[in-house]
Design a protein around this motif. Structure first.
Motif, mmCIF file in Angstrom:
data_model
loop_
_atom_site.group_PDB
_atom_site.id
_atom_site.type_symbol
_atom_site.label_atom_id
_atom_site.label_comp_id
_atom_site.label_asym_id
_atom_site.label_seq_id
_atom_site.Cartn_x
_atom_site.Cartn_y
_atom_site.Cartn_z
ATOM 1 N N ALA A 4 0.835 -1.202 0.000
ATOM 2 C CA ALA A 4 0.000 0.000 0.000
ATOM 3 C C ALA A 4 0.867 1.248 0.000
ATOM 4 C CB ALA A 4 -0.922 -0.003 1.211
ATOM 5 N N GLU A 54 -9.669 2.414 11.721
ATOM 6 C CA GLU A 54 -9.751 2.996 10.382
ATOM 7 C C GLU A 54 -9.066 4.341 10.408
ATOM 8 O OE1 GLU A 54 -13.519 2.954 8.431
ATOM 9 O OE2 GLU A 54 -13.819 0.828 8.848
ATOM 10 N N TYR A 58 -7.571 3.390 5.472
ATOM 11 C CA TYR A 58 -7.119 2.008 5.643
ATOM 12 C C TYR A 58 -7.743 1.440 6.899
ATOM 13 C CZ TYR A 58 -3.973 2.343 1.788
ATOM 14 O OH TYR A 58 -3.488 2.481 0.516
ATOM 15 N N ARG A 59 -8.091 0.165 6.817
ATOM 16 C CA ARG A 59 -8.684 -0.543 7.949
ATOM 17 C C ARG A 59 -7.662 -1.550 8.444
ATOM 18 N NH1 ARG A 59 -11.872 -4.667 9.359
ATOM 19 N NH2 ARG A 59 -13.567 -4.091 10.738
ATOM 20 N N ARG A 73 -4.618 -7.821 9.465
ATOM 21 C CA ARG A 73 -4.906 -7.460 8.078
ATOM 22 C C ARG A 73 -4.925 -5.947 7.949
ATOM 23 N NH1 ARG A 73 -10.134 -10.276 6.806
ATOM 24 N NH2 ARG A 73 -8.715 -11.943 6.324
ATOM 25 N N ARG A 75 -6.209 -3.307 4.972
ATOM 26 C CA ARG A 75 -6.880 -3.202 3.675
ATOM 27 C C ARG A 75 -7.415 -1.795 3.484
ATOM 28 N NH1 ARG A 75 -8.698 -7.987 1.378
ATOM 29 N NH2 ARG A 75 -10.540 -6.964 0.558
ATOM 30 N N HIS A 76 -7.486 -1.375 2.237
ATOM 31 C CA HIS A 76 -8.116 -0.094 1.930
ATOM 32 C C HIS A 76 -9.611 -0.246 2.174
ATOM 33 C CE1 HIS A 76 -9.390 3.491 -0.217
ATOM 34 N NE2 HIS A 76 -8.141 3.908 -0.063
ATOM 35 N N GLN A 79 -11.930 -1.619 -0.557
ATOM 36 C CA GLN A 79 -11.858 -3.016 -0.971
ATOM 37 C C GLN A 79 -13.031 -3.770 -0.366
ATOM 38 O OE1 GLN A 79 -7.719 -3.790 0.348
ATOM 39 N NE2 GLN A 79 -7.504 -4.720 -1.673
ATOM 40 N N GLU A 80 -13.434 -4.819 -1.032
ATOM 41 C CA GLU A 80 -14.509 -5.655 -0.520
ATOM 42 C C GLU A 80 -14.064 -6.282 0.812
ATOM 43 O OE1 GLU A 80 -18.199 -7.299 -0.445
ATOM 44 O OE2 GLU A 80 -17.451 -5.962 -2.005
ATOM 45 N N PRO A 81 -14.822 -6.059 1.880
ATOM 46 C CA PRO A 81 -14.406 -6.626 3.167
ATOM 47 C C PRO A 81 -14.471 -8.150 3.155
ATOM 48 C CG PRO A 81 -16.577 -5.645 3.348
ATOM 49 C CD PRO A 81 -16.078 -5.340 1.970
ATOM 50 N N LYS A 82 -13.560 -8.760 3.874
ATOM 51 C CA LYS A 82 -13.538 -10.202 4.001
ATOM 52 C C LYS A 82 -13.889 -10.571 5.429
ATOM 53 C CE LYS A 82 -10.086 -11.256 0.508
ATOM 54 N NZ LYS A 82 -8.823 -11.925 0.249
#
Length: 84
Positions: A4, A54, A58-59, A73, A75-76, A79-82
């Motif tokens: 990132a 957050e 970014y999370r 993790r 992630r931006h 992005q689709e959360p997982k």
């Protein structure tokens, strides 16, 4: 996080530094008080030891125990959360 920051750095070195400092600062605060941030809403069966920060779009998901705080993790937010 490295990937990132590398992408951000292509546009702006200064912004990449700000994002890195922001994430590290938030993690330092979480280290001092792990319950400072809300429970991770994407963690199934979360008893409260999985939290999320957050910052700068970014999370950062982390888990804490008595001995450690572990980043799981980054992630931006777009992005689709997982769920995990």
């Amino acid at each position: 996080m490295k990937n990132a920051l590398k992408r951000i750095n292509e546009e702006s070195y200064l912004q990449a530094e700000r994002v890195e400092e922001g994430i590290l600062s938030a993690l330092e605060k979480a280290k001092e008080n792990p319950e400072r941030y809300p429970k991770d809403k994407f963690k199934r069966n979360n008893q409260g030891d999985f939290r999320a920060i957050e910052t700068f779009s970014y999370r950062v998901a982390y888990r804490y125990t008595e001995k450690e705080l572990r980043v799981l993790r980054i992630r931006h937010v777009k992005q689709e959360p997982k769920k995990y």
